[in-house]
Write an enzyme that holds these catalytic residues in place. Structure first.
Site, PDB file in Angstrom:
ATOM      1  N   GLU A   1       0.816  -1.211   0.000  1.00  0.00           N
ATOM      2  CA  GLU A   1       0.000   0.000   0.000  1.00  0.00           C
ATOM      3  C   GLU A   1       0.849   1.259   0.000  1.00  0.00           C
ATOM      4  O   GLU A   1       0.538   2.227  -0.683  1.00  0.00           O
ATOM      5  CB  GLU A   1      -0.965   0.001   1.194  1.00  0.00           C
ATOM      6  CG  GLU A   1      -2.060  -1.050   1.116  1.00  0.00           C
ATOM      7  CD  GLU A   1      -2.870  -0.964  -0.170  1.00  0.00           C
ATOM      8  OE1 GLU A   1      -2.928   0.112  -0.768  1.00  0.00           O
ATOM      9  OE2 GLU A   1      -3.417  -1.992  -0.571  1.00  0.00           O
TER      10      GLU A   1
ATOM     11  N   TYR B   1      -6.723   6.497   3.406  1.00  0.00           N
ATOM     12  CA  TYR B   1      -6.798   5.400   2.447  1.00  0.00           C
ATOM     13  C   TYR B   1      -6.035   4.167   2.928  1.00  0.00           C
ATOM     14  O   TYR B   1      -6.576   3.056   2.979  1.00  0.00           O
ATOM     15  CB  TYR B   1      -6.256   5.811   1.063  1.00  0.00           C
ATOM     16  CG  TYR B   1      -5.980   4.579   0.245  1.00  0.00           C
ATOM     17  CD1 TYR B   1      -7.027   3.886  -0.337  1.00  0.00           C
ATOM     18  CD2 TYR B   1      -4.692   4.035   0.170  1.00  0.00           C
ATOM     19  CE1 TYR B   1      -6.806   2.699  -1.008  1.00  0.00           C
ATOM     20  CE2 TYR B   1      -4.468   2.860  -0.499  1.00  0.00           C
ATOM     21  CZ  TYR B   1      -5.520   2.192  -1.086  1.00  0.00           C
ATOM     22  OH  TYR B   1      -5.302   1.008  -1.723  1.00  0.00           O
TER      23      TYR B   1
ATOM     24  N   ASP C   1      -9.616   5.837  -2.865  1.00  0.00           N
ATOM     25  CA  ASP C   1      -8.409   6.300  -3.557  1.00  0.00           C
ATOM     26  C   ASP C   1      -8.840   6.980  -4.863  1.00  0.00           C
ATOM     27  O   ASP C   1     -10.030   7.225  -5.081  1.00  0.00           O
ATOM     28  CB  ASP C   1      -7.464   5.128  -3.818  1.00  0.00           C
ATOM     29  CG  ASP C   1      -8.011   4.203  -4.893  1.00  0.00           C
ATOM     30  OD1 ASP C   1      -9.245   4.156  -5.057  1.00  0.00           O
ATOM     31  OD2 ASP C   1      -7.206   3.544  -5.578  1.00  0.00           O
TER      32      ASP C   1
END
Length: 349
Positions: A35, A118, A136
């Site tokens: 991520e 996020y 996102d």
DNA sequence: AATTCGGGGAC
DNA sequence: GTCCCAGAATT
């Protein structure tokens, strides 16, 4: 019908999603790593870095015990280098202050450096099954088109509106797959500028398509013009040695290495060289000139090669030497790498 | 709320 | 050339 939307979306995802390595694990370390690497970064660009990282640092303990130099070296060329520093800080915090136990929910994850709304939602839903939607760039675009929403998606009120919509949509039984599917749809089908509505599994639910405005969504405030900067780099060589400095904090490429340089407000016909005695100037040669575009800056960079001797170099704090044929072993920014490639300066094997 | 942090692919 | 990408931190 919302239920029908979710079913169609997930059926499509199960059948045609890309096979990405971080999708076949629930290891929070690996998911966290992916991520962070993929923040504002395309999958194709981030994937090789992910593979490098899991090889060099297979666990959070490996990462936590690494130096910032090592991490930046692996991060070299990817951009947004604060991600690397923040991730190292968080790795050490989790490894040493939390006994290596990862946070289990988005609220705690959000307290970690480099983890925002996020990323906290992504890790928590993917690794721990928390029922929380991710928002996102992909999901924002998909949602704006789905709702035919013409509001500026960079505004907080619009984000809240989207999150509210997604919260009632996300299935409690499969939050991770839903989030993955929404992002995959945005990346592969509901693409910016050119949505492929013909092959969209949820086209029948899309208000934007129904109203013929899908391609013109989402609406986004436009960016400011970049500022101009002029960098003169000095490639000082004597024997097989050269000189590097580390970029200071509070500017671009923080913590990365480069040749000593001066910045001018305008391109100077002959740049001053504070690192050398005047007697060395006659050996100066312009080796390369580039225009380097960043999001908010446009950099005109010139590389001057100078053959010199140790006696001609003025002492300057922060400068250290290295073998000039091993430059690529340092953490350099893209501009430096481009220069080295043009000069055919390769890493020792 | 506005800026800044990069690099690269698609168009 | 412009836009945007599995965003976050800072002011």
């Amino acid at each position: 019908m919302l239920n029908d939307f979710v079913k169609s979306l997930i059926r499509w995802y199960e059948g045609s999603a890309r096979d990405l390595p971080w999708r076949s694990t629930t290891d929070p370390y690996l998911i966290w790593l992916s991520e962070v690497l993929l923040q504002q970064t395309r999958v194709d660009q981030g994937l090789p870095y992910y593979l490098k990282f899991i090889q060099a640092f297979p666990t959070i303990q490996h990462l936590a015990s690494a130096s910032e130099e090592e991490v930046l070296k692996l991060w070299q060329g990817l951009g947004y280098y604060s991600r690397a520093r923040n991730m190292l800080q968080t790795a050490r915090y989790i490894a040493y202050k939390m006994n290596g136990i990862f946070p289990h929910n988005s609220k705690t994850w959000k307290q970690m450096k480099g983890v925002g709304d996020y990323t906290a939602a992504a890790i928590s839903s993917f690794a721990f099954g928390e029922v929380i939607p991710v928002l996102d760039g992909n999901v924002a675009r998909v949602t704006a088109r789905l709702l035919a929403c013409s509001e500026d998606i960079t505004k907080n009120t619009t984000r809240q509106l989207f999150l509210q919509f997604l919260e009632q949509l996300i299935p409690a039984a499969a939050p991770a797959v839903f989030n993955q599917a929404m992002m995959e749809l945005g990346a592969m089908v509901c693409k910016p500028g050119k949505p492929d509505c013909a092959s969209c599994p949820v086209a029948s639910h899309c208000q934007g398509r129904l109203m013929g405005m899908a391609a013109s969504l989402p609406v986004k405030a436009k960016k400011a013009k970049p500022t101009l900067r002029y960098f003169d780099y000095f490639h000082l060589v004597y024997g097989n040695r050269t000189w590097l400095i580390r970029r200071p904090s509070g500017d671009i490429w923080q913590g990365l290495h480069e040749f000593p340089m001066v910045e001018n407000t305008h391109p100077e016909p002959v740049p001053r060289i504070p690192f050398l005695q005047a007697s060395a100037l006659q050996s100066m040669a312009l080796e390369a000139e580039y225009t380097h575009r960043l999001t908010h800056q446009l950099i005109n960079a010139r590389f001057w090669k100078i053959y010199t001797t140790p006696e001609q170099i003025n002492p300057l704090s922060g400068i250290f030497e290295c073998a000039h044929n091993r430059l690529k072993e340092y953490a350099l920014h893209r501009l430096m790498v481009r220069y080295l490639e043009q000069q055919h300066i390769e890493t020792e094997t």
